[in-house]
Design an enzyme around this catalytic site. Structure first.
Site, mmCIF file in Angstrom:
data_model
loop_
_atom_site.group_PDB
_atom_site.id
_atom_site.type_symbol
_atom_site.label_atom_id
_atom_site.label_comp_id
_atom_site.label_asym_id
_atom_site.label_seq_id
_atom_site.Cartn_x
_atom_site.Cartn_y
_atom_site.Cartn_z
ATOM 1 N N ASP A 16 -11.184 18.114 2.727
ATOM 2 C CA ASP A 16 -10.892 17.919 4.148
ATOM 3 C C ASP A 16 -9.431 18.289 4.380
ATOM 4 O O ASP A 16 -8.672 18.479 3.429
ATOM 5 C CB ASP A 16 -11.220 16.480 4.603
ATOM 6 N N ASP B 14 -10.024 14.141 -2.204
ATOM 7 C CA ASP B 14 -9.615 12.840 -2.732
ATOM 8 C C ASP B 14 -9.807 12.808 -4.260
ATOM 9 O O ASP B 14 -8.875 12.607 -5.044
ATOM 10 C CB ASP B 14 -10.482 11.816 -1.973
ATOM 11 N N ARG C 132 -3.170 1.318 -4.065
ATOM 12 C CA ARG C 132 -2.813 -0.089 -4.260
ATOM 13 C C ARG C 132 -3.451 -0.603 -5.543
ATOM 14 O O ARG C 132 -4.369 0.042 -6.091
ATOM 15 C CB ARG C 132 -3.204 -0.943 -3.061
ATOM 16 N N LYS D 179 -7.249 -0.293 -7.188
ATOM 17 C CA LYS D 179 -8.094 0.614 -6.394
ATOM 18 C C LYS D 179 -8.147 1.977 -7.076
ATOM 19 O O LYS D 179 -7.486 2.218 -8.072
ATOM 20 C CB LYS D 179 -7.580 0.697 -4.963
ATOM 21 N N ASP E 194 -6.618 8.655 -5.879
ATOM 22 C CA ASP E 194 -6.968 9.475 -4.713
ATOM 23 C C ASP E 194 -5.862 10.523 -4.539
ATOM 24 O O ASP E 194 -4.669 10.183 -4.547
ATOM 25 C CB ASP E 194 -7.071 8.553 -3.480
ATOM 26 N N CYS F 228 -4.626 12.055 -2.040
ATOM 27 C CA CYS F 228 -3.652 11.982 -0.938
ATOM 28 C C CYS F 228 -2.419 11.165 -1.321
ATOM 29 O O CYS F 228 -1.331 11.369 -0.783
ATOM 30 C CB CYS F 228 -4.279 11.461 0.344
ATOM 31 N N TYR F 229 -2.584 10.247 -2.304
ATOM 32 C CA TYR F 229 -1.423 9.446 -2.729
ATOM 33 C C TYR F 229 -0.436 10.258 -3.561
ATOM 34 O O TYR F 229 0.642 9.779 -3.879
ATOM 35 C CB TYR F 229 -1.871 8.174 -3.458
ATOM 36 N N HIS G 249 -6.684 15.654 3.111
ATOM 37 C CA HIS G 249 -6.405 15.690 1.669
ATOM 38 C C HIS G 249 -5.793 17.021 1.251
ATOM 39 O O HIS G 249 -4.967 17.054 0.341
ATOM 40 C CB HIS G 249 -7.669 15.353 0.861
ATOM 41 N N HIS H 111 0.847 -1.186 0.000
ATOM 42 C CA HIS H 111 0.000 0.000 0.000
ATOM 43 C C HIS H 111 0.889 1.246 0.000
ATOM 44 O O HIS H 111 1.927 1.269 0.667
ATOM 45 C CB HIS H 111 -0.899 -0.017 1.236
HETATM 46 C C1 LIG Z 1 2.778 8.791 8.858
HETATM 47 C C2 LIG Z 1 1.563 7.958 8.790
HETATM 48 C C3 LIG Z 1 0.795 7.767 10.038
HETATM 49 C C4 LIG Z 1 1.236 7.393 7.627
HETATM 50 C C5 LIG Z 1 0.019 6.668 7.305
HETATM 51 C C6 LIG Z 1 0.225 5.993 6.002
HETATM 52 C C7 LIG Z 1 -1.027 5.534 5.351
HETATM 53 C C8 LIG Z 1 -1.726 6.536 4.466
HETATM 54 C C9 LIG Z 1 -1.436 4.265 5.477
HETATM 55 C C10 LIG Z 1 -2.600 3.710 4.760
HETATM 56 C C11 LIG Z 1 -3.540 2.963 5.655
HETATM 57 C C12 LIG Z 1 -4.675 2.235 4.946
HETATM 58 C C13 LIG Z 1 -5.086 0.957 5.532
HETATM 59 C C14 LIG Z 1 -5.262 2.689 3.865
HETATM 60 C C15 LIG Z 1 -6.362 1.987 3.128
HETATM 61 O O1 LIG Z 1 -7.402 2.813 3.099
HETATM 62 P P1 LIG Z 1 -8.585 2.638 2.033
HETATM 63 O O2 LIG Z 1 -8.925 1.199 1.823
HETATM 64 O O3 LIG Z 1 -9.677 3.539 2.501
HETATM 65 O O4 LIG Z 1 -7.965 3.314 0.739
HETATM 66 P P2 LIG Z 1 -7.547 2.714 -0.689
HETATM 67 O O5 LIG Z 1 -8.779 2.243 -1.339
HETATM 68 O O6 LIG Z 1 -6.988 3.903 -1.393
HETATM 69 O O7 LIG Z 1 -6.527 1.641 -0.446
HETATM 70 ZN ZN LIG Z 2 -7.147 9.812 0.360
#
Ligand SMILES: CC(C)=CCC/C(C)=C/CC/C(C)=C/COP(=O)(O)OP(=O)(O)O
Ligand SMILES: [Zn+2]
Length: 449
Positions: free
Chosen positions: A385, A378, A263, A266, A269, A271-272, A388, A221
């Site tokens: 928010d 996002d 990932r 998916k 977004d 934030c990535y 983001h 991820h």
């Molecule tokens: C410094 C610090 C604390 C960093 C955090 C790093 C970070 C962003 C980790 C991801 C955690 C996670 C399980 C996301 C899946 O979310 P989702 O299933 O909602 O999103 P997706 O569909 O984009 O995978």
């Molecule tokens: Zn996001």
């Protein structure tokens, strides 16, 4: 997603979800390409004043203690204060004073920062509070951090398998490793005890895809990939990762919508832009190590023109598994000074061309993630928010400086999408702190103390 709560759900994206997002994004791009150039420039403009208004308003109205965001307030402080710093704006004295005072009330008597006053200290909010205080800057903010107690908290979170727990009896994951190592590094309290076996733990999180998962056996991820990679750089063991595979995984996470997904399979977004964009930015600077690993694999001598000794001092060498810079492998003390890795990393800037499409990512951020009234999101259809806003702006800054060879030279206008007034402040990519504030903290914690 919320970085303080971290379980990875099974992907539930359907082909229909993907088509919906694609069609929304492509409609925006189509509209953009059909309008005159002057209107295009307007669409690409960073709505700086509106973002600042959105952010400062929120900072003066932090949610009260009964709010559901109660355990997240140091995060809110960091996301907002960092975003304002990225935008080159300074904060009103009273707001700064209130933020320092509030974060101090979150500081546990036994070290570390909690999500709110009187709560249990947590590594994620400790990272957020430390980064927020460094970004606020000045003697009062920096001196408010009790480094001795914080070191004790980090030692208490340290686990025999090399990882860290997020809090007492909390989960062990790559996020905990990064937040612990990042704060220890930036505050100059990193030592062999904290580093011990961290590399082994993170190595066990690199998956068959090449990215890094939160814990061994889980799915790669972007969030954890940034955490794992940055932590490995900070402890001087990045050469232990399979970097070519990591590059391969991360570059393919930038999709046809121009933004990054977190990932495989998916949705894109905003934030990535930072989590994946940050990982690619780190890899860009580690490219000679990537080449070295590739050369080793194919028995061809590396193409890199960077002196071998210089490389070893920063990143170790991939030629032997227990190289002199690898802590925890041999049990021998390292010859190189891991305490200065964060500082050297930014000063020894020898960027190759970016490994991702930086103009395309800027296009996604400005056209799809930006709300004209202020704040970033996002994707189209989602609400703005602070999380983001912070990570879209951090990613935008990375893009704008991704062609610069030297951290102190301003980027050429052609690499900044939209008007040049869109230019943000540069960040330190290992900590996600505005560079100038990082330098002040480095002076304070390394030179003066
Ligand atoms: C410094 C610090 C604390 C960093 C955090 C790093 C970070 C962003 C980790 C991801 C955690 C996670 C399980 C996301 C899946 O979310 P989702 O299933 O909602 O999103 P997706 O569909 O984009 O995978
Ligand atoms: Zn996001």
């Amino acid at each position: 997603m919320d970085p303080s709560s971290a379980s990875s759900t099974i992907p539930t994206v359907t082909q229909r979800d993907q088509w919906m997002v694609e069609s929304q994004v492509f409609q925006i791009f189509q509209l953009f390409s059909s309008i005159p150039q002057t209107a295009q420039s307007l669409m690409l403009e960073l709505q700086r004043d509106n973002h600042i208004t959105y952010l400062t308003k929120s900072l003066s109205h932090l949610p009260p203690s009964f709010s559901v965001l109660d355990a997240n307030r140091p995060w809110l402080c960091y996301w907002i204060i960092h975003s304002i710093a990225l935008l080159g704006e300074s904060l009103d004295y009273q707001i700064q004073h209130n933020a320092i005072d509030f974060l101090n009330r979150c500081q546990d008597p036994n070290g570390g920062y909690a999500g709110g006053p009187g709560q249990m200290p947590h590594l994620a909010t400790t990272y957020a509070a430390v980064n927020a205080l460094i970004t606020l800057g000045g003697q009062k903010a920096l001196a408010s951090i009790n480094r001795d107690k914080l070191y004790g908290f980090l030692r208490r979170m340290k686990q025999p398998n090399g990882g860290f727990r997020m809090h007492d009896e909390g989960e062990i994951d790559a996020r905990a490793c990064y937040t612990a190592i990042s704060v220890a590094s930036v505050l100059n309290i990193l030592d062999d005890e904290l580093i011990k076996n961290v590399g082994d733990y993170i190595l066990s999180c690199q998956t068959y895809e090449g990215g890094i998962a939160g814990e061994p056996g889980a799915e790669a991820h972007g969030g954890y990939t940034f955490c794992g990679l940055a932590a490995m750089v900070l402890i001087g063991e990045v050469n232990r990762l399979d970097l070519p595979r990591l590059v391969d995984w991360v570059v393919f996470r930038q999709g046809k919508e121009c933004g990054f997904q977190g990932r495989t399979n998916k949705l894109v977004d905003g934030c990535y832009s930072f989590w994946q964009g940050g990982a690619v930015a780190l890899l860009q600077r580690l490219y000679s190590v990537v080449e070295e690993q590739l050369a080793e694999a194919s028995q061809i001598s590396p193409k890199s023109d960077v002196a071998e000794e210089e490389q070893e001092s920063l990143y170790g060498t991939s030629r032997n598994a227990t190289c002199h810079f690898t802590h925890g492998g041999t049990g021998e003390p390292g010859f190189s000074d891991f305490k200065n890795i964060g500082y050297n990393f930014i000063n020894e800037w020898r960027a190759r061309d970016p490994l991702f499409h930086s103009i395309a990512l800027q296009q996604y951020i400005l056209l799809c993630s930006q709300e004209q009234e202020g704040g970033l999101r996002d994707k189209p259809g989602k609400r703005r928010d602070h999380y983001h806003t912070c990570y879209c702006l951090s990613g935008l800054s990375l893009c704008q400086y991704s062609w610069s060879k030297n951290p102190d030279s301003p980027p050429l206008p052609k690499v900044v999408l939209g008007p040049y007034s869109n230019l943000l402040e540069p960040i330190h990519p290992l900590y996600n702190i505005v560079l100038e504030r990082y330098r002040e903290a480095h002076e304070f914690f390394f030179v003066e103390s």
